[in-house]
Design an enzyme around this catalytic site. Sequence first.
Site, PDB file in Angstrom:
ATOM      1  CD  GLU A  44      36.603  39.282 -10.920  1.00 38.71           C
ATOM      2  OE1 GLU A  44      37.803  39.622 -10.849  1.00 38.71           O
ATOM      3  OE2 GLU A  44      36.045  38.894 -11.973  1.00 38.71           O
ATOM      4  CB  CYS A  53      27.577  36.167 -10.636  1.00 35.09           C
ATOM      5  SG  CYS A  53      28.741  34.924 -11.210  1.00 35.09           S
ATOM      6  CD  GLU A  55      24.388  36.780 -13.342  1.00 37.61           C
ATOM      7  OE1 GLU A  55      25.260  37.580 -12.964  1.00 37.61           O
ATOM      8  OE2 GLU A  55      24.458  36.129 -14.400  1.00 37.61           O
ATOM      9  CB  CYS A  91      23.975  32.904 -12.048  1.00 35.75           C
ATOM     10  SG  CYS A  91      25.165  33.924 -11.164  1.00 35.75           S
TER      11      CYS A  91
END
Length: 133
Positions: A44, A53, A55, A91
């Site tokens: 973050e 993120c 992934e 994502c």
Amino acid sequence: MNREDLLKEAFKAMENAYAPYSNYHVGAAILTKDGKIFHGANIENASFGATNCAERSAVFAAYSEGYRKDTIDALAIVSDGPRIAAPCGICRQVLSELLTVETPIYLSNGKEELDTNMNELLPYSFGEEDVLR
Ligand code: THU
């Protein structure tokens, strides 16, 4: 490496999540066809939109080392949330280009599990065939 072991790798990756703002921790692990593992965690930022993120961290790591959708075997994504860690919209767009539609995606939060793929997560996606005409 089997599905369970890849999920374990994703839970290991989750330990490196940097999530001081959401306190929502996500881990991801990619297995390549030649048996390598790439890890990713959510990272973050105080400028929230700059967050990456888990992934995406994992798939970018694999691509950065030269792996491509045809050399990626499976992706596991886990979280410590109340529901399974379904990939966010950004994502899904990224993974729809960087994985094949049938690459197995294993989701878990340690309580519930779901095995899916991009075909199910983002049908009718916008992709390179729309742009490269
Ligand atoms: N997050 C992920 O890492 N993957 C997802 O697919 C959903 C959201 C992260 C982003 C942010 O750090 C936190 O979870 C809460 O949104």
